[in-house]
Scaffold this motif. Structure first.
Motif, PDB file in Angstrom:
ATOM      1  N   VAL A 175       0.841  -1.199   0.000  1.00  0.00           N
ATOM      2  CA  VAL A 175       0.000   0.000   0.000  1.00  0.00           C
ATOM      3  C   VAL A 175       0.879   1.252   0.000  1.00  0.00           C
ATOM      4  N   GLU A 176       1.868   1.296   0.874  1.00  0.00           N
ATOM      5  CA  GLU A 176       2.737   2.467   0.970  1.00  0.00           C
ATOM      6  C   GLU A 176       3.533   2.692  -0.305  1.00  0.00           C
ATOM      7  N   MET A 177       4.030   1.624  -0.905  1.00  0.00           N
ATOM      8  CA  MET A 177       4.824   1.755  -2.116  1.00  0.00           C
ATOM      9  C   MET A 177       3.972   2.327  -3.260  1.00  0.00           C
ATOM     10  N   VAL A 178       2.764   1.797  -3.422  1.00  0.00           N
ATOM     11  CA  VAL A 178       1.872   2.289  -4.480  1.00  0.00           C
ATOM     12  C   VAL A 178       1.484   3.738  -4.207  1.00  0.00           C
ATOM     13  N   LYS A 179       1.099   4.027  -2.974  1.00  0.00           N
ATOM     14  CA  LYS A 179       0.707   5.397  -2.620  1.00  0.00           C
ATOM     15  C   LYS A 179       1.858   6.376  -2.827  1.00  0.00           C
ATOM     16  N   ASN A 180       3.060   6.001  -2.418  1.00  0.00           N
ATOM     17  CA  ASN A 180       4.225   6.872  -2.585  1.00  0.00           C
ATOM     18  C   ASN A 180       4.521   7.158  -4.048  1.00  0.00           C
ATOM     19  N   LYS A 181       4.401   6.137  -4.893  1.00  0.00           N
ATOM     20  CA  LYS A 181       4.644   6.340  -6.334  1.00  0.00           C
ATOM     21  C   LYS A 181       3.634   7.325  -6.916  1.00  0.00           C
ATOM     22  N   ILE A 182       2.368   7.179  -6.506  1.00  0.00           N
ATOM     23  CA  ILE A 182       1.327   8.075  -7.004  1.00  0.00           C
ATOM     24  C   ILE A 182       1.561   9.498  -6.472  1.00  0.00           C
TER      25      ILE A 182
END
Length: 191
Positions: A178-185
């Motif tokens: 979740v954090e990795m996807v959110k950070n990329k966005i």
């Protein structure tokens, strides 16, 4: 529908689309959620060969009228209620992914009220981890300015959609995915 939407969006919103790459296996598309236009923007922006194998998860409460139910039944929309029945929602999604289909899940679960990201729910991360499938983070930029939550009609404003490099679950926890996807966005939205 795409043949109608894409030229209209290009003309009215000066739609710009940026791709990284799509994996050669089923995947989860995880866009931020800025407006009522977002699902249509994804339809207009996906390559035809990807779109024909892609289903959208949508909150069932929006598809109760006869017309909207018809839309859901005929346009690759799977209605779910993640808050009420997470298990059934995950089962419906997993069934599609196991059968070679892609799914679009808006991780925020609702449209932004102020242009900023809402907290991400982790259903998409659970599916990714358990089925060992990649997630493609997607940024939708400009749709909030064009069609904020209280507007009656979208106004012309440049919209850009970016399909980012996939996130693979590997040895990550649900929270890390979740954090990795959110950070990329978040990072892409800031640029």
């Amino acid at each position: 529908m795409k043949k109608i939407l894409k030229p209209i969006f290009k003309l009215y919103f000066n739609l710009e689309i940026d791709y990284s790459y799509f994996p050669n296996q089923p995947f989860i598309i995880a866009p931020n959620h800025q407006s009522y236009l977002d699902g249509f923007l994804i339809v207009a922006s996906l390559p035809d060969n990807i779109l024909e194998n892609t289903y959208f998860l949508a909150e069932e409460s929006y598809f109760r009228s006869k017309f909207r139910k018809f839309i859901a039944d005929n346009f690759h929309i799977i209605t779910v209620n993640i808050n009420k029945d997470l298990k059934l929602s995950l089962q419906k999604s997993a069934y599609l992914l196991k059968n070679g289909k892609n799914i679009v899940i808006f991780p925020e679960g609702a449209r932004t009220r102020d242009g900023n990201l809402l907290p991400f729910k982790k259903a998409f991360a659970i599916l990714s981890k358990e089925l060992k499938l990649p997630i493609i983070p997607v940024t939708i930029k400009g749709a909030f300015e064009s069609y904020p939550i209280n507007a009656k009609f979208p106004r012309p404003h440049k919209i850009k959609i970016s399909y980012l490099e996939p996130v693979y679950p590997a040895n990550l926890s649900y929270e890390e995915i979740v954090e990795m996807v959110k950070n990329k966005i978040e990072e892409k939205l800031k640029n």
